[in-house]
Enzyme design. Structure first.
Site, PDB file in Angstrom:
ATOM      1  N   TYR A 142      52.161  43.644 -32.350  1.00  0.00           N
ATOM      2  CA  TYR A 142      50.615  43.421 -32.035  1.00  0.00           C
ATOM      3  C   TYR A 142      50.546  44.420 -30.510  1.00  0.00           C
ATOM      4  O   TYR A 142      49.494  44.703 -30.146  1.00  0.00           O
ATOM      5  CB  TYR A 142      50.585  41.862 -31.529  1.00  0.00           C
ATOM      6  CG  TYR A 142      50.240  40.861 -32.744  1.00  0.00           C
ATOM      7  CD1 TYR A 142      50.279  41.684 -34.015  1.00  0.00           C
ATOM      8  CD2 TYR A 142      50.060  39.762 -32.372  1.00  0.00           C
ATOM      9  CE1 TYR A 142      50.193  40.805 -34.962  1.00  0.00           C
ATOM     10  CE2 TYR A 142      49.964  38.923 -33.498  1.00  0.00           C
ATOM     11  CZ  TYR A 142      50.115  39.569 -34.978  1.00  0.00           C
ATOM     12  OH  TYR A 142      49.894  38.691 -35.900  1.00  0.00           O
ATOM     13  N   LYS A 193      63.674  39.902 -40.161  1.00  0.00           N
ATOM     14  CA  LYS A 193      63.661  40.540 -41.651  1.00  0.00           C
ATOM     15  C   LYS A 193      64.967  41.597 -41.190  1.00  0.00           C
ATOM     16  O   LYS A 193      64.738  42.597 -41.665  1.00  0.00           O
ATOM     17  CB  LYS A 193      62.360  40.924 -41.708  1.00  0.00           C
ATOM     18  CG  LYS A 193      62.176  41.276 -43.237  1.00  0.00           C
ATOM     19  CD  LYS A 193      62.214  40.401 -44.316  1.00  0.00           C
ATOM     20  CE  LYS A 193      62.247  41.003 -45.544  1.00  0.00           C
ATOM     21  NZ  LYS A 193      62.340  40.279 -46.762  1.00  0.00           N
ATOM     22  N   ASP A 225      60.847  35.567 -45.194  1.00  0.00           N
ATOM     23  CA  ASP A 225      60.267  35.235 -46.346  1.00  0.00           C
ATOM     24  C   ASP A 225      60.855  33.733 -46.927  1.00  0.00           C
ATOM     25  O   ASP A 225      60.181  32.912 -47.242  1.00  0.00           O
ATOM     26  CB  ASP A 225      60.363  36.178 -47.499  1.00  0.00           C
ATOM     27  CG  ASP A 225      61.671  36.871 -47.397  1.00  0.00           C
ATOM     28  OD1 ASP A 225      62.308  36.595 -46.489  1.00  0.00           O
ATOM     29  OD2 ASP A 225      62.170  37.536 -48.531  1.00  0.00           O
ATOM     30  N   ASP A 249      53.182  34.168 -35.560  1.00  0.00           N
ATOM     31  CA  ASP A 249      51.607  34.045 -35.947  1.00  0.00           C
ATOM     32  C   ASP A 249      51.399  33.211 -37.212  1.00  0.00           C
ATOM     33  O   ASP A 249      50.686  32.362 -37.595  1.00  0.00           O
ATOM     34  CB  ASP A 249      50.774  35.265 -35.762  1.00  0.00           C
ATOM     35  CG  ASP A 249      49.531  35.117 -35.727  1.00  0.00           C
ATOM     36  OD1 ASP A 249      48.747  34.219 -35.687  1.00  0.00           O
ATOM     37  OD2 ASP A 249      48.730  36.370 -35.551  1.00  0.00           O
ATOM     38  N   ASP A 253      50.858  29.043 -38.325  1.00  0.00           N
ATOM     39  CA  ASP A 253      49.636  28.553 -39.208  1.00  0.00           C
ATOM     40  C   ASP A 253      50.072  27.658 -40.494  1.00  0.00           C
ATOM     41  O   ASP A 253      49.347  26.842 -40.816  1.00  0.00           O
ATOM     42  CB  ASP A 253      48.801  29.723 -39.728  1.00  0.00           C
ATOM     43  CG  ASP A 253      47.616  29.942 -38.568  1.00  0.00           C
ATOM     44  OD1 ASP A 253      47.782  29.680 -37.192  1.00  0.00           O
ATOM     45  OD2 ASP A 253      46.623  30.485 -38.781  1.00  0.00           O
TER      46      ASP A 253
END
Ligand code: NAD
Length: 359
Positions: A142, A193, A225, A249, A253
């Site tokens: 970001y 990852k 994942d 992020d 959620d």
């Protein structure tokens, strides 16, 4: 009497509605517990653009820096989506987090017994879930440079961002997560990852190296994942989840939905020193803004986190959280949580019930 200075940032969409509920409760709970809150409302996000032409007015950031804690509702709305990126509400929020040096975002996910039926997952999967997502907040993709959009010689446009972390950025967020795991059930799962991304390999190496300082914490690693899958397969396996900015992020959620609604999740963002920022995980919900439909509970639980972590007012924090548990146990629900047999209320009426529960 102790006076705490709080900058309140209602922002956009449902922000002012849920902030009004939270500040009313805060003032009552402060009165009950013998301290005073000096609340200083300031514009941010789209409200900042409307008031001063920028999503983080300088005076707002200054007020935040000078306060004991910052309470934010939500920012953003479709009317601002066509503005140039630096003027978008989301840029104001990123600048606020960066301006206060808030590198650690804490997102607790706890199942409220009265809400088990509101989750899309089966009761036996989510019963007793109690996990904490520790997300790095001011680094990673970001913020990484270079970023942008360029048109190549062949006329094709290309967009790009950079996912980057330095070893010290990984170390400081990992230490926060190790320390919190130590105060909880002693288990830390770091998400990356590393099978594909170099930045994730560095992340994993640093976290692994730090583990020698925390022999009492059981460290594990998951690829993002797999972590996304495990969160819905068996969320009870998790105590503390450590993530980069992007992965946190998305995963937080997903974790939010374990509780039945994103309208239930609070968060705290902390730096090395200075005021913390306390805000619900959800956004400004423009689809229900101004209709008295918003669930104010994540906002109220964020205010409770502010009382506990930001101001050291443990009893007042617990009182707010108990009020939330009580109104839910009594069957009051906003639309997002509604299930058969419960009593439907709007945002304001939910606030009234909470106030009554505090008394
Ligand atoms: P959102 O969280 O605002 O809404 C997603 C869905 O959840 C919507 O259907 C909404 O009605 C519902 N919802 C969210 N909060 C709720 C609540 N308290 N009570 C009841 N229902 C609720 O996410 P979005 O739709 O992707 O984004 C809308 C705007 O919010 C965008 O401009 C986005 O940039 C912004 N946003 C801001 C923040 C923030 O302020 N921290 C976070 C995420 C998104």
């Amino acid at each position: 009497m102790t006076v705490f200075h709080i900058t309140t940032l209602a922002g956009d969409g449902i922000g002012p509605e849920i902030m009004a509920v939270a500040t009313t409760l805060l003032e009552r709970v402060a009165e009950q517990h013998g301290f005073t809150l000096a609340l200083d409302p300031r514009p941010v996000g789209g409200a900042g653009v409307d008031a001063c032409g920028e999503p983080l007015p300088a005076a707002t950031l200054e007020a935040c820096r000078a306060s004991d804690a910052v309470l934010l509702a939500a920012i953003g709305g479709p009317q601002y989506d066509s503005l140039p990126r630096p003027q978008r509400p989301e840029s104001g929020l990123l600048a606020l987090r960066a301006g206060l040096g808030l590198f650690a975002n804490l997102r607790p996910v706890r199942i409220v017994p009265a809400l088990i039926g509101a989750s899309s997952l089966r009761e036996e999967v989510i019963r007793d879930v109690d996990l904490l997502v520790v997300r790095e907040l001011i680094g990673g993709i970001y913020f990484g440079q270079p970023r942008g959009r360029v048109v190549g010689e062949d006329g094709e446009e290309r967009g790009f961002n950079t996912m980057t972390y330095s070893s010290s950025e990984v170390d400081r967020i990992a230490r926060v997560a190790f320390d919190l795991a130590r105060q909880r059930r002693g288990r830390l799962c770091s998400v990356d990852k590393a099978n594909v991304l170099d930045v994730s390999q560095l992340w994993r190496d640093r976290v692994t190296a730090l583990a020698v300082d925390y022999p009492d914490v059981e460290l594990s690693h998951l690829y993002v994942d797999n972590a996304a899958m495990q969160l819905v397969r068996d969320p009870r396996q998790f105590d503390v989840l450590l993530t980069s900015n992007l992965f946190g992020d998305i995963l937080s959620d997903e974790a939010a939905m374990l509780t039945g609604s994103i309208g239930m999740l609070p968060s705290a963002s902390l730096g090395a020193s200075g005021p913390g920022l306390f805000e619900p995980v959800h956004g400004s919900a423009p689809d229900i803004a101004g209709q008295d439909k918003a669930n104010p509970l994540a906002m109220v639980l964020s205010a409770a986190m502010m009382l506990r972590i930001g101001l050291g007012q443990e009893d007042a924090a617990t009182a707010l959280e108990s009020a939330v548990d009580r109104v839910l146990a009594d069957g009051y629900r906003t639309g997002d949580l509604m299930s058969p047999g419960c009593r439907a209320v709007g945002c304001r009426a939910m606030g009234d019930q909470l106030l009554a529960a505090l008394a």
